[in-house]
Write an enzyme that holds these catalytic residues in place. Structure first.
Site, PDB file in Angstrom:
ATOM      1  N   HIS A 215       0.819  -1.216   0.000  1.00  0.00           N
ATOM      2  CA  HIS A 215       0.000   0.000   0.000  1.00  0.00           C
ATOM      3  C   HIS A 215       0.855   1.268   0.000  1.00  0.00           C
ATOM      4  O   HIS A 215       0.353   2.349   0.302  1.00  0.00           O
ATOM      5  CB  HIS A 215      -0.909   0.022   1.224  1.00  0.00           C
ATOM      6  CG  HIS A 215      -1.763  -1.191   1.370  1.00  0.00           C
ATOM      7  ND1 HIS A 215      -2.624  -1.603   0.375  1.00  0.00           N
ATOM      8  CD2 HIS A 215      -1.886  -2.099   2.379  1.00  0.00           C
ATOM      9  CE1 HIS A 215      -3.251  -2.702   0.770  1.00  0.00           C
ATOM     10  NE2 HIS A 215      -2.813  -3.036   1.977  1.00  0.00           N
TER      11      HIS A 215
ATOM     12  N   HIS B 180      -7.250  -4.373  -0.743  1.00  0.00           N
ATOM     13  CA  HIS B 180      -6.640  -5.685  -0.977  1.00  0.00           C
ATOM     14  C   HIS B 180      -7.329  -6.413  -2.127  1.00  0.00           C
ATOM     15  O   HIS B 180      -7.091  -7.593  -2.351  1.00  0.00           O
ATOM     16  CB  HIS B 180      -6.734  -6.556   0.277  1.00  0.00           C
ATOM     17  CG  HIS B 180      -6.187  -5.914   1.500  1.00  0.00           C
ATOM     18  ND1 HIS B 180      -6.991  -5.241   2.404  1.00  0.00           N
ATOM     19  CD2 HIS B 180      -4.925  -5.813   1.964  1.00  0.00           C
ATOM     20  CE1 HIS B 180      -6.243  -4.771   3.373  1.00  0.00           C
ATOM     21  NE2 HIS B 180      -4.990  -5.098   3.130  1.00  0.00           N
TER      22      HIS B 180
END
Length: 333
Positions: free
Chosen positions: A57, A219
């Site tokens: 991320h 995700h």
């Protein structure tokens, strides 16, 4: 799959090593386990702030370690929560005697492991408080969470709480500021393409060339609906409506508008998104007092964007404007 990696098993270790080599005056990194810490931590009498989660991320969370923001970050494996031990190590590394705040995204693994780490740190005499970021309005629950997911709004929580700690607020006051941001920030995202987790070697989900996923998680978790590709303005309208209805945001509000890239979307497209979001907010009498556009909470190479809106007041605006110096955010210093 084409990626600039060596062994998929070493992706996080090598990335953390590279991050430390790139920013030696800003952070120090340790390995086995991986922890990223401000070079000046701990600061006596100052609240420490720790966040973390699965890698993939970036720049979340390591890119936000530095003066005015996080004291330390704990990167787990790609899309996988760090275990309690490195969280404890980070907590001890930044404890200056005034307590430590854990900023936790609402994913089951993160919640459980940060809770365990807080208990272990408390057993060693460190006062730890935690806040849970759950800004995603797309879904109430997912396979990863009980309740809403924590997504790009995490960046705003980390910045504003970090500024409160930097000015010398005590632990209770820093927690209160963080919780205030969480109560006033909302996010929703869209995916145009999936991403490929290095050790998996194949896309985490599938989308046809003419399909997009509205409300995707960071995700690759499912969102609200899968639809045919639309023009950018129509997609922005789909994202903004549930955001604005949720708080709700109303005419006369001052807000921070953040348009976040998911990793594979060019900046030119993000500004097209921002332009339409600004039009919608203006039509509703909502003033964009602050803005942020770029890749801040990504999902590897996923193409897509998320829109985050934070309802500001004088306190939050001042803390947002306060000086910050990290790898990914820096102004005022």
């Amino acid at each position: 799959m084409k990626k600039l990696i060596n062994d998929p098993r070493n992706v996080v270790n090598e990335a953390v090593a590279g991050f430390g080599a790139a920013h030696p005056g800003l952070v120090r990194v340790s390995h086995d386990p991986n922890v990223i810490v401000r070079t000046d931590a701990p600061v006596a009498g100052k609240v420490g702030i720790v966040s973390g989660g699965g890698s993939g991320h970036e720049p979340l969370h390591g890119g936000f370690v530095g003066p005015g923001m996080l004291s330390a970050a704990v990167p787990g494996a790609v899309f996988t929560s760090p275990t309690p031990d490195p969280i404890v190590d980070a907590t001890k590394a930044v404890d200056g005697g005034a307590g430590v705040l854990h900023i936790v995204k609402n994913y089951t693994g993160d919640v459980l492991n940060f809770e365990t780490a807080a208990d272990l740190a408390a057993a060693e005499g460190i006062e730890v408080r935690s806040v849970l970021v759950n800004d995603d309005v797309a879904v109430k629950d997912s396979v990863f969470t009980a309740g809403r997911r924590g997504v790009a709004g995490t960046v705003l929580v980390e910045k504003i709480a970090g500024a409160a700690a930097e000015r010398g607020d005590n632990l209770a006051a820093v927690v209160a500021v963080a919780e205030k941001v969480i109560s006033r920030v909302r996010t929703m995202g869209v995916a145009l393409t999936p991403c490929v987790v290095p050790h998996a070697g194949e896309p985490s989900f599938t989308l046809a060339d003419d399909e997009i996923e509205i409300g995707i998680g960071i995700h690759g978790e499912p969102g609200r609906e899968r639809i045919k590709l639309e023009p950018a303005d129509a997609i922005v309208d789909r994202l903004l409506e549930p955001i604005l209805d949720d708080l709700p945001f109303v005419s006369g509000d001052n807000v921070l508008l953040m348009v976040n890239g998911m990793g594979g979307t060019p900046q030119v497209e993000l500004y097209i998104v921002f332009r339409r979001a600004a039009e919608v907010l203006a039509e509703k009498g909502i003033t964009i007092a602050r803005s942020l556009v770029g890749n801040y909470t990504t999902s590897l190479e996923m193409q897509g964007t998320s829109i985050t809106v934070l309802k500001l007041d004088d306190e939050l605006t001042g803390l947002w404007d306060a000086p910050v110096h990290t790898a990914a955010l820096r102004w005022g210093r």
